[in-house]
Design a protein around this motif. Structure first.
Motif, PDB file in Angstrom:
ATOM      1  N   ASP A 126       0.824  -1.222   0.000  1.00 54.12           N
ATOM      2  CA  ASP A 126       0.000   0.000   0.000  1.00 54.12           C
ATOM      3  C   ASP A 126       0.855   1.268   0.000  1.00 54.12           C
ATOM      4  OD1 ASP A 126      -2.412  -1.450   0.040  1.00 54.12           O
ATOM      5  OD2 ASP A 126      -2.351  -1.573   2.243  1.00 54.12           O
ATOM      6  N   ARG A 127       1.941   1.234  -0.768  1.00 54.76           N
ATOM      7  CA  ARG A 127       2.855   2.383  -0.909  1.00 54.76           C
ATOM      8  C   ARG A 127       3.439   2.844   0.427  1.00 54.76           C
ATOM      9  NH1 ARG A 127      -0.312   6.130  -5.130  1.00 54.76           N
ATOM     10  NH2 ARG A 127       0.097   7.563  -3.456  1.00 54.76           N
ATOM     11  N   ARG A 128       3.595   1.921   1.352  1.00 50.92           N
ATOM     12  CA  ARG A 128       4.218   2.211   2.639  1.00 50.92           C
ATOM     13  C   ARG A 128       5.545   1.481   2.709  1.00 50.92           C
ATOM     14  NH1 ARG A 128       1.007   0.250   7.262  1.00 50.92           N
ATOM     15  NH2 ARG A 128       1.136  -1.624   6.043  1.00 50.92           N
ATOM     16  N   SER A 129       6.468   2.054   3.468  1.00 52.61           N
ATOM     17  CA  SER A 129       7.778   1.408   3.574  1.00 52.61           C
ATOM     18  C   SER A 129       8.438   1.786   4.898  1.00 52.61           C
ATOM     19  CB  SER A 129       8.673   1.820   2.409  1.00 52.61           C
ATOM     20  OG  SER A 129       8.955   3.203   2.472  1.00 52.61           O
ATOM     21  N   ALA A 130       9.520   1.085   5.145  1.00 54.11           N
ATOM     22  CA  ALA A 130      10.399   1.382   6.274  1.00 54.11           C
ATOM     23  C   ALA A 130      11.815   1.199   5.750  1.00 54.11           C
ATOM     24  CB  ALA A 130      10.126   0.432   7.439  1.00 54.11           C
ATOM     25  N   ARG A 131      12.767   1.776   6.455  1.00 55.78           N
ATOM     26  CA  ARG A 131      14.169   1.544   6.136  1.00 55.78           C
ATOM     27  C   ARG A 131      14.801   0.852   7.327  1.00 55.78           C
ATOM     28  NH1 ARG A 131      16.930   6.118   6.137  1.00 55.78           N
ATOM     29  NH2 ARG A 131      15.146   7.351   6.726  1.00 55.78           N
ATOM     30  N   VAL A 132      15.593  -0.160   7.036  1.00 52.32           N
ATOM     31  CA  VAL A 132      16.410  -0.784   8.076  1.00 52.32           C
ATOM     32  C   VAL A 132      17.844  -0.414   7.752  1.00 52.32           C
ATOM     33  CG1 VAL A 132      14.800  -2.599   8.752  1.00 52.32           C
ATOM     34  CG2 VAL A 132      16.314  -2.987   6.810  1.00 52.32           C
ATOM     35  N   VAL A 133      18.548   0.035   8.765  1.00 50.16           N
ATOM     36  CA  VAL A 133      19.854   0.645   8.548  1.00 50.16           C
ATOM     37  C   VAL A 133      20.833   0.157   9.610  1.00 50.16           C
ATOM     38  CG1 VAL A 133      21.068   2.850   8.275  1.00 50.16           C
ATOM     39  CG2 VAL A 133      18.614   2.725   7.786  1.00 50.16           C
ATOM     40  N   VAL A 134      22.047  -0.136   9.178  1.00 50.52           N
ATOM     41  CA  VAL A 134      23.143  -0.353  10.125  1.00 50.52           C
ATOM     42  C   VAL A 134      23.946   0.933  10.114  1.00 50.52           C
ATOM     43  CG1 VAL A 134      25.239  -1.646  10.657  1.00 50.52           C
ATOM     44  CG2 VAL A 134      23.216  -2.838   9.774  1.00 50.52           C
ATOM     45  N   ARG A 135      24.116   1.512  11.291  1.00 50.46           N
ATOM     46  CA  ARG A 135      24.834   2.778  11.433  1.00 50.46           C
ATOM     47  C   ARG A 135      26.056   2.564  12.317  1.00 50.46           C
ATOM     48  NH1 ARG A 135      20.925   7.268  10.750  1.00 50.46           N
ATOM     49  NH2 ARG A 135      22.704   8.655  10.873  1.00 50.46           N
ATOM     50  N   ARG A 136      27.027   3.439  12.103  1.00 48.46           N
ATOM     51  CA  ARG A 136      28.237   3.441  12.916  1.00 48.46           C
ATOM     52  C   ARG A 136      28.159   4.626  13.885  1.00 48.46           C
ATOM     53  NH1 ARG A 136      32.505   0.868  11.660  1.00 48.46           N
ATOM     54  NH2 ARG A 136      32.043   0.862   9.442  1.00 48.46           N
ATOM     55  N   VAL A 137      28.403   4.353  15.148  1.00 45.14           N
ATOM     56  CA  VAL A 137      28.543   5.423  16.132  1.00 45.14           C
ATOM     57  C   VAL A 137      29.917   6.016  15.856  1.00 45.14           C
ATOM     58  CG1 VAL A 137      28.633   6.018  18.575  1.00 45.14           C
ATOM     59  CG2 VAL A 137      27.086   4.190  17.781  1.00 45.14           C
ATOM     60  N   LEU A 138      29.970   7.223  15.340  1.00 43.58           N
ATOM     61  CA  LEU A 138      31.229   7.778  14.851  1.00 43.58           C
ATOM     62  C   LEU A 138      32.270   7.998  15.951  1.00 43.58           C
ATOM     63  CD1 LEU A 138      29.910  10.210  12.095  1.00 43.58           C
ATOM     64  CD2 LEU A 138      30.816   7.893  11.842  1.00 43.58           C
ATOM     65  N   ALA A 139      31.834   8.186  17.171  1.00 45.36           N
ATOM     66  CA  ALA A 139      32.789   8.409  18.264  1.00 45.36           C
ATOM     67  C   ALA A 139      33.498   7.124  18.695  1.00 45.36           C
ATOM     68  CB  ALA A 139      32.088   9.034  19.465  1.00 45.36           C
ATOM     69  N   THR A 140      32.836   5.966  18.489  1.00 46.70           N
ATOM     70  CA  THR A 140      33.390   4.715  19.009  1.00 46.70           C
ATOM     71  C   THR A 140      33.631   3.646  17.945  1.00 46.70           C
ATOM     72  OG1 THR A 140      31.213   3.736  19.409  1.00 46.70           O
ATOM     73  CG2 THR A 140      32.176   5.078  21.196  1.00 46.70           C
ATOM     74  N   GLY A 141      32.965   3.780  16.802  1.00 50.64           N
ATOM     75  CA  GLY A 141      33.051   2.759  15.761  1.00 50.64           C
ATOM     76  C   GLY A 141      32.055   1.630  15.943  1.00 50.64           C
ATOM     77  N   GLU A 142      31.320   1.635  17.040  1.00 51.34           N
ATOM     78  CA  GLU A 142      30.309   0.602  17.300  1.00 51.34           C
ATOM     79  C   GLU A 142      29.256   0.604  16.188  1.00 51.34           C
ATOM     80  OE1 GLU A 142      26.723  -0.218  20.531  1.00 51.34           O
ATOM     81  OE2 GLU A 142      28.019   1.521  20.765  1.00 51.34           O
ATOM     82  N   LEU A 143      28.799  -0.586  15.796  1.00 51.78           N
ATOM     83  CA  LEU A 143      27.723  -0.706  14.812  1.00 51.78           C
ATOM     84  C   LEU A 143      26.421  -0.998  15.530  1.00 51.78           C
ATOM     85  CD1 LEU A 143      29.382  -2.886  12.014  1.00 51.78           C
ATOM     86  CD2 LEU A 143      29.197  -0.395  12.137  1.00 51.78           C
ATOM     87  N   LEU A 144      25.331  -0.416  15.021  1.00 48.51           N
ATOM     88  CA  LEU A 144      24.012  -0.693  15.568  1.00 48.51           C
ATOM     89  C   LEU A 144      23.001  -0.692  14.438  1.00 48.51           C
ATOM     90  CD1 LEU A 144      22.437   2.289  15.770  1.00 48.51           C
ATOM     91  CD2 LEU A 144      24.049   2.535  17.627  1.00 48.51           C
ATOM     92  N   ALA A 145      21.915  -1.403  14.635  1.00 48.77           N
ATOM     93  CA  ALA A 145      20.867  -1.497  13.622  1.00 48.77           C
ATOM     94  C   ALA A 145      19.677  -0.652  14.051  1.00 48.77           C
ATOM     95  CB  ALA A 145      20.454  -2.949  13.426  1.00 48.77           C
ATOM     96  N   GLN A 146      19.055  -0.001  13.063  1.00 53.41           N
ATOM     97  CA  GLN A 146      17.910   0.869  13.328  1.00 53.41           C
ATOM     98  C   GLN A 146      16.824   0.599  12.301  1.00 53.41           C
ATOM     99  OE1 GLN A 146      19.875   4.597  12.555  1.00 53.41           O
ATOM    100  NE2 GLN A 146      20.247   4.972  14.720  1.00 53.41           N
ATOM    101  N   ALA A 147      15.600   0.857  12.693  1.00 50.57           N
ATOM    102  CA  ALA A 147      14.471   0.831  11.774  1.00 50.57           C
ATOM    103  C   ALA A 147      13.867   2.227  11.759  1.00 50.57           C
ATOM    104  CB  ALA A 147      13.428  -0.179  12.224  1.00 50.57           C
ATOM    105  N   VAL A 148      13.658   2.742  10.555  1.00 53.82           N
ATOM    106  CA  VAL A 148      13.053   4.067  10.390  1.00 53.82           C
ATOM    107  C   VAL A 148      11.759   3.860   9.615  1.00 53.82           C
ATOM    108  CG1 VAL A 148      13.348   6.406   9.514  1.00 53.82           C
ATOM    109  CG2 VAL A 148      15.345   5.114  10.321  1.00 53.82           C
ATOM    110  N   LEU A 149      10.638   4.063  10.281  1.00 55.22           N
ATOM    111  CA  LEU A 149       9.344   3.854   9.655  1.00 55.22           C
ATOM    112  C   LEU A 149       8.991   5.032   8.759  1.00 55.22           C
ATOM    113  CD1 LEU A 149       7.396   2.461  12.743  1.00 55.22           C
ATOM    114  CD2 LEU A 149       8.638   1.194  10.973  1.00 55.22           C
TER     115      LEU A 149
END
Length: 177
Positions: A125-148
């Motif tokens: 129905d023309r709806r979406s979400a984005r799933v993203v792996v981001r880097r915490v720039l201060a530490t290099g840690e990776l984390l996953a996020q969902a953006v509706l």
């Protein structure tokens, strides 16, 4: 994208503002602009900072958020406004910056630097979400996020499962699982 005024030198960053932005984790200002009403917006190496003079006249943070929480920034030239949207659905923030200098470019570059992998999840129905792996720039840690996407709620039918599956895919691709 090169903005027509981005070669102009911005007004100097006040030493006291610079001192508040810099930190032991290597944070330092990359670009900044003033709104003409006492607010300074600073794109730092690790975070977006907004400072104003406190009651004692010294600069104080009114906003200090890491780049992995910034979803996007949009420059609206005719309004001389920078609009920042947030991953956590915090209300968008708008800054009117008559002389933005390199701030819009720096914001875009820092947000992009934090993105490791992104995938769009079709929700029908023309709806979406984005799933993203981001880097915490201060530490290099990776984390996953969902953006509706607009109008999408996690408790809508099928959304939670589709987003969970998408997050699992991107986490696996970067070795987070």
């Amino acid at each position: 994208m090169k903005l027509p005024f981005s070669d102009r030198r911005p007004p100097r960053l006040a030493a006291d503002v610079d001192a508040v932005v810099r930190s032991d984790d290597g944070e330092r200002p990359l670009a900044w602009s003033h709104d003409g009403q006492g607010t300074t917006v600073v794109a730092g190496l690790h975070r977006l900072h907004v400072l104003r003079a406190g009651t004692d006249g010294a600069p104080e943070h009114v906003l200090d958020r890491p780049w992995h929480l910034v979803d996007s920034g949009t420059w609206v030239g005719e309004d001389t406004a920078l609009r920042v949207t947030w991953v956590d659905r915090h209300p968008p923030t708008r800054f009117v910056l008559p002389e933005p200098g390199r701030l819009p470019e720096a914001l875009r570059e820092r947000v992009q630097a934090s993105v490791v992998l992104a995938e769009t999840v079709d929700l029908g129905d023309r709806r979406s979400a984005r799933v993203v792996v981001r880097r915490v720039l201060a530490t290099g840690e990776l984390l996953a996020q969902a953006v509706l996407g607009p109008g999408v709620r996690i408790d809508d039918a099928g959304v939670r499962d589709a987003v969970t599956d998408g997050l699992a895919r991107v986490r696996e691709q970067v070795g987070l699982d």
